[in-house]
Scaffold this active site. Structure first.
Site, short mmCIF file in Angstrom:
data_model
loop_
_atom_site.label_atom_id
_atom_site.label_comp_id
_atom_site.label_asym_id
_atom_site.label_seq_id
_atom_site.Cartn_x
_atom_site.Cartn_y
_atom_site.Cartn_z
N LYS A 155 0.82 -1.22 0.00
CA LYS A 155 0.00 0.00 0.00
C LYS A 155 0.86 1.27 0.00
O LYS A 155 2.07 1.22 0.25
CB LYS A 155 -0.93 -0.03 1.21
CG LYS A 155 -1.93 -1.20 1.17
CD LYS A 155 -2.93 -1.10 2.32
CE LYS A 155 -3.94 -2.23 2.25
NZ LYS A 155 -5.03 -2.04 3.24
N TYR B 299 -12.39 -2.02 -3.96
CA TYR B 299 -12.92 -2.26 -2.61
C TYR B 299 -14.45 -2.16 -2.58
O TYR B 299 -15.01 -1.86 -1.52
CB TYR B 299 -12.34 -1.23 -1.65
CG TYR B 299 -10.94 -1.56 -1.15
CD1 TYR B 299 -10.68 -2.71 -0.40
CD2 TYR B 299 -9.87 -0.70 -1.39
CE1 TYR B 299 -9.41 -3.00 0.09
CE2 TYR B 299 -8.59 -0.98 -0.91
CZ TYR B 299 -8.37 -2.14 -0.16
OH TYR B 299 -7.11 -2.42 0.32
N ARG C 105 -2.41 -14.42 4.29
CA ARG C 105 -3.15 -13.72 5.35
C ARG C 105 -2.48 -13.91 6.71
O ARG C 105 -2.43 -13.00 7.53
CB ARG C 105 -4.62 -14.15 5.35
CG ARG C 105 -5.32 -13.61 4.10
CD ARG C 105 -6.79 -13.90 4.08
NE ARG C 105 -7.53 -13.12 5.06
CZ ARG C 105 -7.87 -11.85 4.91
NH1 ARG C 105 -7.50 -11.18 3.83
NH2 ARG C 105 -8.57 -11.23 5.84
N THR D 76 -5.78 -7.13 10.64
CA THR D 76 -5.98 -5.86 9.93
C THR D 76 -5.39 -4.70 10.72
O THR D 76 -4.74 -3.81 10.16
CB THR D 76 -7.50 -5.61 9.72
OG1 THR D 76 -8.04 -6.75 9.06
CG2 THR D 76 -7.75 -4.37 8.89
N ARG E 54 2.11 -6.65 8.90
CA ARG E 54 1.39 -5.47 9.41
C ARG E 54 1.97 -5.01 10.74
O ARG E 54 2.01 -3.81 11.03
CB ARG E 54 -0.10 -5.76 9.49
CG ARG E 54 -0.73 -5.73 8.09
CD ARG E 54 -2.11 -6.26 8.11
NE ARG E 54 -2.83 -6.00 6.86
CZ ARG E 54 -3.94 -6.63 6.52
NH1 ARG E 54 -4.46 -7.54 7.30
NH2 ARG E 54 -4.53 -6.33 5.37
N ASN F 281 -2.24 0.02 6.75
CA ASN F 281 -1.72 -1.23 7.32
C ASN F 281 -0.79 -1.98 6.36
O ASN F 281 -0.71 -3.20 6.39
CB ASN F 281 -2.89 -2.10 7.80
CG ASN F 281 -3.85 -2.46 6.69
OD1 ASN F 281 -3.68 -2.03 5.55
ND2 ASN F 281 -4.86 -3.24 7.00
N HIS G 221 -2.23 -5.52 1.52
CA HIS G 221 -3.55 -6.13 1.32
C HIS G 221 -3.36 -7.53 0.77
O HIS G 221 -2.42 -7.77 0.00
CB HIS G 221 -4.38 -5.31 0.31
CG HIS G 221 -5.60 -6.05 -0.15
ND1 HIS G 221 -6.77 -6.07 0.57
CD2 HIS G 221 -5.81 -6.85 -1.24
CE1 HIS G 221 -7.65 -6.83 -0.07
NE2 HIS G 221 -7.09 -7.32 -1.16
N GLU H 190 -9.83 -10.07 -7.78
CA GLU H 190 -8.79 -9.06 -7.53
C GLU H 190 -7.62 -9.20 -8.52
O GLU H 190 -7.06 -8.20 -8.96
CB GLU H 190 -8.29 -9.18 -6.09
CG GLU H 190 -9.36 -8.76 -5.09
CD GLU H 190 -8.89 -8.78 -3.64
OE1 GLU H 190 -9.63 -8.26 -2.80
OE2 GLU H 190 -7.78 -9.28 -3.36
P1 CMP Z 1 -7.50 -4.54 3.57
O1 CMP Z 1 -7.09 -5.90 3.97
O2 CMP Z 1 -6.89 -3.92 2.37
O3 CMP Z 1 -9.09 -4.56 3.37
C1 CMP Z 1 -9.92 -3.46 3.62
C2 CMP Z 1 -9.17 -2.31 4.21
O4 CMP Z 1 -9.98 -1.37 4.86
C3 CMP Z 1 -8.26 -2.81 5.31
O5 CMP Z 1 -7.22 -3.56 4.80
C4 CMP Z 1 -7.88 -1.51 5.97
O6 CMP Z 1 -6.92 -0.79 5.22
C5 CMP Z 1 -9.21 -0.77 5.89
N1 CMP Z 1 -9.98 -0.89 7.13
C6 CMP Z 1 -10.53 -1.99 7.66
N2 CMP Z 1 -11.19 -1.70 8.79
C7 CMP Z 1 -11.02 -0.38 9.00
C8 CMP Z 1 -11.46 0.53 10.00
N3 CMP Z 1 -12.18 0.10 11.03
N4 CMP Z 1 -11.11 1.80 9.87
C9 CMP Z 1 -10.38 2.22 8.81
N5 CMP Z 1 -9.95 1.40 7.82
C10 CMP Z 1 -10.27 0.13 7.93
#
Ligand code: CMP
Length: 138
Positions: free
Chosen positions: A10, A50, A86, A92, A103, A113, A116, A127
């Site tokens: 990212k 997304y 994962r 996350t 992460r 984070n 992805h 994807e």
């Molecule tokens: P990702 O695995 O890319 O999938 C969805 C993304 O949304 C996640 O990683 C984070 O970057 C973001 N995300 C998920 N939950 C939250 C949250 N509660 N607040 C802000 N961003 C979030």
């Protein structure tokens, strides 16, 4: 079963110069990098990617962040690639992620984070096709 998964390094991790460290970790953990492309997503592209999160309160902030600078999109291949990636990424929220995960090591917040990864075979198919025509996957 040999699987493929979509990974994104990212904008936050690209800005912090973590590309090489993360790529080296993928190779060390047995992933084969079979496609890769650096690109600066438009907010529109991030919204399409997304779309499953479009009702979430963080959707507009997430898509703004994901279009705030270049990302490195990758296709990773190995046995059990989706689940293993994962596990390697960790939770996350970097604060809740296990020690040694990407992460935990490189993420700054639940949104920024670092990486992805696809969460299921169906998601991985969508994807991967979102970013890579089959002729760009080796
Ligand atoms: P990702 O695995 O890319 O999938 C969805 C993304 O949304 C996640 O990683 C984070 O970057 C973001 N995300 C998920 N939950 C939250 C949250 N509660 N607040 C802000 N961003 C979030």
């Amino acid at each position: 079963m040999i699987e493929r998964t979509l990974a994104i390094i990212k904008p936050d991790a690209c800005r912090k110069n973590y590309l090489g460290l993360i790529l080296a970790r993928y190779e060390k953990e047995g992933f084969r990098i079979c496609a890769g492309k650096m690109q600066w997503l438009s907010q529109r592209q991030a919204e399409g990617f997304y779309h499953v999160h479009r009702e979430r309160p963080f959707f507009s902030s997430l898509t703004r962040f994901m279009s705030s600078g270049p990302v490195l999109t990758l296709v990773l291949e190995k046995e059990n690639a989706i689940a293993d990636h994962r596990t390697l990424m960790g939770a996350t929220d970097p604060q809740k992620a296990e020690g040694g995960t990407l992460r935990k090591l490189y993420g700054g917040s639940i949104e920024e984070n670092a990486v992805h990864g696809s969460d299921s075979p169906e998601t991985a198919r969508f994807e991967i096709a979102y970013f890579f025509p089959s002729v760009e996957i080796f």
